[in-house]
Design an enzyme around this catalytic site. Structure first.
Site, PDB file in Angstrom:
ATOM      1  N   ASP A 295       4.562  -3.325   3.907  1.00  0.00           N
ATOM      2  CA  ASP A 295       3.482  -2.710   3.129  1.00  0.00           C
ATOM      3  C   ASP A 295       2.670  -1.789   4.030  1.00  0.00           C
ATOM      4  O   ASP A 295       1.767  -2.222   4.735  1.00  0.00           O
ATOM      5  CB  ASP A 295       2.590  -3.789   2.514  1.00  0.00           C
ATOM      6  CG  ASP A 295       1.543  -3.215   1.561  1.00  0.00           C
ATOM      7  OD1 ASP A 295       1.289  -1.995   1.613  1.00  0.00           O
ATOM      8  OD2 ASP A 295       0.991  -3.978   0.757  1.00  0.00           O
TER       9      ASP A 295
ATOM     10  N   HIS B 109      -4.943  -0.564   4.663  1.00  0.00           N
ATOM     11  CA  HIS B 109      -4.982  -1.705   5.572  1.00  0.00           C
ATOM     12  C   HIS B 109      -4.988  -1.309   7.048  1.00  0.00           C
ATOM     13  O   HIS B 109      -4.980  -2.192   7.910  1.00  0.00           O
ATOM     14  CB  HIS B 109      -3.796  -2.621   5.286  1.00  0.00           C
ATOM     15  CG  HIS B 109      -3.680  -2.994   3.840  1.00  0.00           C
ATOM     16  ND1 HIS B 109      -4.625  -3.749   3.191  1.00  0.00           N
ATOM     17  CD2 HIS B 109      -2.745  -2.676   2.904  1.00  0.00           C
ATOM     18  CE1 HIS B 109      -4.274  -3.900   1.930  1.00  0.00           C
ATOM     19  NE2 HIS B 109      -3.146  -3.260   1.723  1.00  0.00           N
TER      20      HIS B 109
END
Length: 301
Positions: A189, A194
């Site tokens: 991911d 993030h």
């Protein structure tokens, strides 16, 4: 409207193939905090290739996380800004223990539902995975897209459940490393939310946030290690609603309640019966027990 519900639901399923090795499993386990202490036998089962146990939440990243949330955003009828997207919830149904290595597993993915929540749309991305021996798991990712609701569609079912009664049976705390998101994203991911401070601010966050699925994995590991005797093969299903964000460097507080038996055994959910469940609530210690995972259930044998 960037989301064409009828088109998304009518689209042909996407068929693919994934594979993984013990290295992928080990990297995932390290990404959710396994291996501390490094020489603890209970941790070595997650990190050492000999006798490697596979935590069932590995299913969310197997094959580098494809198709997952990002795959859902590339389906016909879906054209949205990634900065408006949040992972709203995740569920897994396990049909048998996951192998530590797999040379070929088939994936069948489709948009199973599109819900109109008023200020947002929720896409349900369903993926079925099987290998030569049969079905392995079914995963549902609830994809929350801000600003895309309001077209008069079906609101869909509520994922909220009544809070467990009484004090938790067990409470554990799990620290999150400052670099946890950077390590976890290597499992597939690569959403910049993030890792990239600029992107995180554009999405409305003060700094990059931890992947919801990282918290999801850390929580399942805590349940397995604490209430299921460390036996990953006992997990039959796992569902959660992502209720808030976690920042790297914070501490998770994981509360667990043994639930009712789903078979013929005892009401405490232990292994004496055919199955039971563990109810879970997860919050952050540093922000006054701000909720992170809610309506969370681990079904087990």
């Amino acid at each position: 409207m960037p989301i064409d519900a009828a088109k998304a639901l009518a689209a042909e399923p996407r068929i693919g193939e994934i594979s993984w090795s013990h290295k992928d499993v080990q990297l995932y386990h390290l990404g959710i905090g396994a291996g501390v202490p490094a020489t603890d036998p209970d941790e070595l089962r997650y990190t050492l290739e000999s006798g490697l146990h596979v935590l069932p939440s590995f299913a969310t990243v197997a094959g580098a996380g494809s198709p997952g949330v990002i795959g859902g955003l590339s389906m016909p009828g879906v054209d949205v800004d990634l900065a408006h997207v949040l992972h709203g919830g995740q569920s897994l149904t396990l049909y048998r223990p996951l192998p530590a290595e797999c040379t070929a597993a088939s994936t069948t993915s489709r948009i199973a539902a599109v819900h109109d929540k008023g200020k947002a749309a929720v896409l349900v991305m369903r993926t079925d995975v099987a290998d030569a021996d049969g079905p392995l798991w079914t995963g549902d990712a609830q994809i929350y897209v801000r600003g895309e609701g309001g077209w008069g569609g079906d609101r869909g079912p509520s994922l909220r459940r009544e809070a467990p009664a009484g004090p938790p049976d067990r409470t554990v705390e799990r620290p999150i490393r400052e670099d946890q998101a950077l390590l976890y994203r290597l499992s597939g991911d690569r959403n910049p939310l993030h890792a990239d401070p600029g992107f995180a601010k554009r999405a409305g966050f003060e700094r990059p946030v931890l992947h919801g699925l990282c918290t999801y994995g850390m929580t399942l590991k805590a349940v397995v290690d604490t209430l299921l005797d460390g036996d990953v093969t006992r997990v039959r299903g796992y569902t959660t609603r992502f209720a808030g964000v976690v920042y790297p460097g914070e501490t998770l507080r994981i509360r667990m309640w043994r639930g009712g038996d789903s078979g013929d055994g005892g009401a405490d959910g232990d292994s004496d019966g055919d199955g039971g469940e563990v109810r879970v609530a997860v919050s952050t210690v540093e922000r006054g027990d701000a909720p992170v995972l809610a309506d969370t259930v681990v079904a087990h044998s």
